[in-house]
Design an enzyme around this catalytic site. Structure first.
Site: not given
Lengths: 202, 737, 325
Positions: B237, B464, B629, B635, B698, B701-702
């Protein structure tokens, strides 16, 4: 193994721990160790006397000479080359090190190997059967019950315990009884689905 | 473009290794003859070491070495800065002098033959200090707020202060977000082994290339003398973006004792020197017309940093482009404290900044009596008004539409405290999520073997999200192979360089490089076929040929065509290509590139005891193309669970007397457990973005975490009528409600 | 971890003799091993009592007898416990995690050490860990600390959930020691910190908890445990309450209330109980009674919210018990 294990203390490092650890291949190692019964109180204060323990890990018998301080977790990871069980916090607060001891799920970081002579231990490495994944292992992949994978061993071992205990009547019940295993990636929905799936089938 | 493998919900290609315990993380690579190192951490928050009683410790059972600044070698510490290092300041140099800059700073290393011996010796260390009073409270009035030495601290268009002052309806509030620690499940770990002047590190890292370069710089080695291996990361992270002091210390210790050394941080030490989300204090002021047109926005934010480095993040950046408004002023300052340097944590500045902005917008919606979604619709910009550029794509309103429908927003009654389930108060809230669509230059290698399968390699990471799987899909797609025919390798500096595994740019960057390499492999295979006199496409022009499902044939030809095996049979040699990709600078100049999303939260609050539980979360995202997907949903829901932590649980609490994190323990730093998991849904709007990169991705994760905390906070207000402007929102915050 | 020698007790007599000569008992180890790893605890001799025959759970007449070595999970799952004393099962499963409950013994649960973070950190003042070193919590971060039973030397709360239930249920415990056997109320196991916070319980040197006896009564089935915390599980209580109601003909004949997370020991609230006798079990009665819970509170900088939360928790627990009744 002798029932009265207070007799199992060695009075001194007759065989160095490292040598003994290298001789862990089988039960024969114990017979080779010249253990001398001695009252533990004869050890000088503040000094650990190494202790012989026999344990079965994933069906395989081991006899080990351990520092009484060693956790089962460290014995698995550092001595027996079974690093699948993870050290997440070493404080009993995350569940990553969960294994089954005598069929019960416990945290191996707070479990001293020296107190578990004769224990039957199951770890993640022992679940596959002839190259076939255990259904719960397969379900974790199928249902996305993991991301980084670090908590996964503990989640699966805990899931086995959860199913064996019968705490799988509903997704909410599974959630309650799987709350001893933190997943920082947040793969909980998949974990719940995997445990529920296998519980339903078994 | 029609895709065959990209877009398929493949289960993880590395799933089997993870569920069997065979996936090996840094601390799992035990080496022959290995010793164990344990760090000793400073117990004062500022000062100098004055005494080290080492004689007793060195004689303790199993102890091989005790290393402090007194006997540590002077390290080269050659100049080195990577994109993830603060531009201003210099990294902590460890064991090079007697100074203590923050509580928990490493001041000694014990090396011993077992973990228990090393830990015992570390506990027995008696170190004395000349201690001074550290300043660790961001809100302390003594703390100077400085303008960051780099970046755009302040931006302004129009006259925001006048617009807010003159506005008919105003919100002007201060928001306070606690310091957080990443707390991945895997502690930082490094095993270091020297062979002469060559160093191998099995080390937890999200940025192998930088770890290699930095450690080479620290020890004054040629970069090629350092190898970093990290096939699996147990969550990070952001905490493993930088190379923290323990990596240097593991290498230093291994060299000192002449044997491999394993160093694993304790969970407590994970709160000291491996970065944290900085506590932020933010003021947001909004002005609007009575019919809900925002006329002025002021966003002033301050983040923490250390005394020795200026860590900056995009705390106020979202405010520049989220709403249409002629008068916007943003300002960013740093508070320098006696702590370790913070670093990026999932959704870094955006997650913090958007909590303030989206809370304020929600407050404005109540003042106006306008539905929060409708308020956002009325202020939706056509272009990025800060940059005066079009968005490459922006599907925010579609996200609100899709999310609202799935969430059942119409069932929400606007009045706070108006919804109940039995005795529980129910609240519904929403907030926008956004994050830039970054892209960094990357490379990758593709090796097409004579048997028709392919090996793909890049020095990338998988903490991850499923890099192994998604990159396999990309390669299979552009080679026209089945995923089973592709083996993707990552996690070693022996592979072609990639950027850091963070900032949601891995697929954009590494994926684009793999695509480029695959297309070149295919092109070379085509040329080989054309050059082969025995081939049915001998001397055909490239344009006359096409690849369909991994077979080469003449356009319009119904014949099965040639497989890679057929083509490579001629020479029996593999085709190997190192490909690279970067964003086209002209396109980058032309468009503003961001992901957008809308998050919906339903909470219950116990009116008696204040217990807050998130019951449902729906996130709808416009993130361009979705490569997988199954993994993408996972995620996103994982990020939303992280957002629950940010909203309701996570805080690292410092004792201002000495700067000590008081809850540096997994039982005291709360993160969501399984029972905290609400009903979760992650939705993706169909979004085609031809500009961001050739894959049209695009990143997610964030953005998966950004937006969740304000949605929950807004729901808590809706449930209780109590606006909480501090995170995490705790039981005591709503008790008086 | 400080080195130690480990002995395994084959009989209670051997165990008591070892403890009387300085050894520390160890059963599940969930508290002790954790604290030993941080060297907050540094026993030089451990006596492993896990093989002693003290794990039975049985019914004697109307009483429930729980062996001191029964594991939390075993007790919570036991049919007699669920039937006769559901409050005990409920409070147990709200504590710790399934794995820890499989390990931790009932005796060890009662004797677990406090969760004060300063207690756990050797470089912080803590009179409980190092008498005379001061209490870092009083002027430090103390949101989790006690508001009742504190002293100028210690403000740590007792962390056990099931102890709160046992105190509410008037459970007693039987201990054996070098001087023989004795029984006393569980409530009397716990000392207030006073000026000797290092002395946490009233066991004499070498004494071993053998079993816990829970008397039955008309109230036992109308009992609930409410644990208030920021996350849904695997967290210690901010405030908890055990509420027990015996209702006859629509009137409270007897009430028992104890609270956790607020006191330096499990906190029995007899004034609240007395206020409920003879009242109708309604919200007004509960609220009036619960207000008496905060008499004598001494809030610290960060835990004043517990003064508000405690009575509300009691009210809710009473309502929950009333719904069972």
């Amino acid at each position: 193994m002798a029932e009265n294990s207070s007799e199992m203390h060695s009075s001194g490092p007759i065989v160095s721990r490292r040598e003994a650890l290298q001789a862990t291949a089988g039960a024969v190692a114990l017979a080779a160790l010249p253990l001398q019964p001695a009252a533990a109180t004869s050890s000088p204060a503040g000094v650990s006397s190494d202790i012989a323990v026999a344990m079965t890990v994933n069906g395989r018998a081991h006899t080990l000479i351990v520092d009484p301080r060693q956790s089962i977790l460290d014995v698995l990871r550092e001595t027996l080359d079974l690093p699948g069980t993870k050290k997440g916090c070493n404080q009993g607060a995350c569940g990553a090190c969960t294994i089954l001891v005598d069929g019960k799920r416990i945290v191996s970081c707070l479990t001293l190997a020296s107190m578990h002579d004769g224990a039957d231990i199951q770890t993640i490495e022992g679940l596959e059967n002839d190259g076939e994944l255990h259904p719960l292992q397969a379900a974790f992949v199928e249902h996305e019950g993991l991301q980084c994978g670090f908590c996964t061993s503990g989640q699966i071992m805990s899931g086995l315990g959860c199913i064996a205990e019968g705490h799988v009547g509903s997704p909410e019940e599974i959630q309650f009884w799987m709350s001893g295993n933190i997943c920082r990636c947040g793969a909980y929905p998949g974990i719940i689905a995997a445990v529920a799936d296998v519980a339903e089938r078994s | 473009m029609k895709m065959n493998v990209i877009g398929k919900p493949l289960t993880r290609v590395d799933g089997r290794s993870k569920v069997t315990g065979k996936a090996r993380y840094a601390a799992d690579f035990n080496q022959p003859g290995q010793l164990y190192a344990v760090l000793v951490s400073a117990t004062v928050g500022l000062g100098r070491l004055t005494g080290i009683e080492s004689a007793d410790v060195e004689g303790m059972s199993g102890v091989v070495a005790l290393i402090t600044h007194r006997n540590a070698p002077k390290l080269a510490y050659l100049p080195h800065k990577a994109v993830i290092d603060p531009a201003v300041g210099e990294r902590l140099h460890v064991l090079q002098d007697d100074s203590v800059r923050f509580y928990g700073q490493p001041v000694a290393i014990i090396v011993a033959d077992s973990i228990d011996h090393a830990e015992r010796a570390a506990a027995a260390m008696r170190i004395t200090y000349d201690a001074r009073q550290p300043i660790v409270d961001h809100a302390d009035q003594q703390v100077a707020r400085i303008v960051p030495g780099t970046g755009t601290a302040d931006r302004s268009r129009g006259d925001a202060d006048a617009a807010v002052a003159e506005a008919a309806v105003k919100v002007d509030e201060v928001y306070d977000i606690a310091r957080e620690n990443h707390n991945p499940m895997e502690p930082h770990a490094t095993i270091a082994a020297w062979h002469g002047d060559r160093l191998t590190l099995w080390s937890k890292s999200q940025f192998l290339m930088n770890e290699q370069a930095e450690i080479a710089a620290v020890f004054g080695l040629p970069v090629d003398n350092v190898e970093v291996i990290c096939p699996f990361i147990g969550g990070a992270f952001g905490t493993s973006l930088r190379t923290w002091p323990h990596v240097t210390l593991a290498a230093l210790a291994a060299r000192h004792v002449g044997r491999p050394v394993k160093l694993v941080l304790t969970r407590k030490q994970m709160f000291f020197t491996t970065g944290h989300r900085p506590r932020s204090l933010q003021r947001v002021a909004l002005g609007a017309t009575p019919d809900g047109k925002i006329t002025g926005v002021i966003h002033e934010g301050t983040g923490e940093t250390s005394r020795y480095e200026q860590f900056t993040e995009a705390l106020t950046a979202v405010t520049d482009y989220l709403y249409s408004c002629p008068n916007v002023r943003t300002q960013y300052r740093l508070a320098q404290l006696d702590t370790a340097t913070p670093n990026h944590m999932r959704g870094p500045g955006e997650a913090s900044g958007i909590f303030a902005l989206e809370s304020a917008v929600d407050e404005l919606s109540y003042k106006l009596g306008v539905d929060p979604i409708e308020l956002r619709r009325r202020n939706e910009p056509q272009i990025d008004e800060a940059e005066n550029k079009p968005f490459s794509s922006r599907s925010l309103i579609q996200c609100y539409g899709l999310g609202a429908e799935r969430f059942g927003w119409v069932r929400r009654t606007p009045e706070p405290r108006s919804m109940r389930d039995g005795r529980l108060l129910i609240g519904m809230g929403t907030a926008t999520a956004t994050y830039p669509a970054f892209h960094a230059p990357s490379s990758a290698r593709v090796r097409l073997l004579a048997d028709g399968t392919a090996e793909v390699e890049a020095a990338a990471s998988d903490m991850g999200p499923g890099t192994y799987t998604s990159m396999t899909q990309v390669a299979a797609e552009f080679l026209g192979l089945q995923p089973e025919q592709v083996r993707f390798g990552l996690g070693t500096t022996d592979y072609p360089p990639t950027p850091s595994h963070g900032g949601s740019w891995t697929m954009a960057s590494v994926g684009s490089a793999i695509r480029a390499a695959c297309l070149e492999v295919q092109s070379q295979a085509t040329r080989q076929a054309i050059a082969d006199a025995g081939s049915p496409v001998f001397e055909a022009s490239m344009e006359a040929l096409e690849w369909v499902d991994g077979r080469l044939r003449r356009r319009g030809d119904a014949s099965p065509g040639l497989s890679y095996q057929d083509i490579l049979a001629k020479t029996g040699n593999p085709i190997e290509v190192d490909g690279s990709a970067q964003r086209d600078p002209e396109t980058a100049e032309k468009y503003s590139m961001h992901s957008f999303g809308a998050v919906f939260a339903e909470v219950s609050v116990d009116p008696d005891v204040g217990t807050i539980r998130v019951r449902r979360l729906v996130g709808a995202y416009g993130i361009g193309r979705v490569v997988n997907p199954l993994l993408a949903r996972s995620q996103c829901t994982g990020g939303m669970i992280g957002g629950i932590g940010m909203a309701l649980m996570e805080r690292t609490v410092l004792d201002v007397r000495d700067g000590r994190p008081v809850n540096a323990h997994m039982a005291d730093y709360l993160m969501p457990v399984n029972l905290d998991t609400p009903k979760l849904e992650a939705l993706f709007v169909d979004e085609v973005d031809p500009h961001v990169n050739p894959l049209g991705v695009k990143g997610l994760g964030e953005i998966a975490l950004v937006g969740t905390a304000p949605a929950i906070a807004n729901a808590v207000f809706h449930a209780t009528g109590k606006r909480v402007r501090t995170l995490p929102i705790k039981i005591e915050d709503v008790l008086t409600a | 971890m400080f080195p130690f020698t480990l002995e395994k007790a084959g009989s209670t007599q051997v165990a008591i003799a070892a403890a009387a000569s300085g050894a520390r008992y160890i059963a599940g180890g969930t508290t002790l091993v954790d604290l030993m790893r941080d060297e907050v605890e540094r026993p030089e001799r451990l006596i492993d009592i896990n093989r002693l025959p003290l794990g039975d759970i049985r019914v004697e007449g109307e009483d429930l007898i729980i062996g001191a070595l029964a594991r939390m999970a075993e007790v919570a799952a036991d049919e007699n416990v669920k039937r006769l004393q559901p409050l005990i099962a409920e409070s147990l499963i709200e504590g710790a995690s399934p794995q820890l409950r499989n390990m931790a013994s009932m005796g060890g649960n009662l004797l677990q050490r406090v969760r004060c973070p300063y207690f756990r950190m050797l470089d912080a003042g803590c009179n409980k860990r190092t008498p005379g070193s001061g209490c870092a919590a009083i002027e430090g971060l103390n949101a989790g600390h006690a508001i009742l039973g504190t002293s100028d030397h210690c403000v740590a709360t007792h962390p056990s959930d099931v102890a709160v239930a046992l105190v509410a249920l008037d459970a007693t415990m039987r201990v054996q020691g070098p001087q023989g056997e004795r029984s006393f109320p569980v409530e009397e196991l716990f000392r207030l910190p006073g000026d000797t916070p290092d002395l946490e319980h009233t066991l004499l040197p070498g004494e071993l908890i053998v079993e816990i006896r829970v008397p039955s009564g008309p109230h036992a089935r109308s009992a609930r445990y409410l644990k208030v915390r920021d996350r849904a599980s695997y967290e210690f209580a901010l405030v908890s309450a055990a509420a027990v109601l015996a209702i006859e003909d629509g009137v409270i004949r007897e009430a028992r209330i104890a609270a956790g997370g607020v006191g330096t020991r499990p906190w029995r609230l007899r004034a609240c109980e007395a206020a409920l006798g003879g009242r109708k079990p309604d919200r007004q009665a509960f609220e009036e009674a619960a207000q008496l819970a905060t008499e004598g509170v001494r809030p610290l900088h960060h835990n004043a919210f517990k003064v508000v939360l405690l009575p509300r928790t009691i009210v809710r627990a009473l309502e929950m018990a009333g719904e069972v009744a």
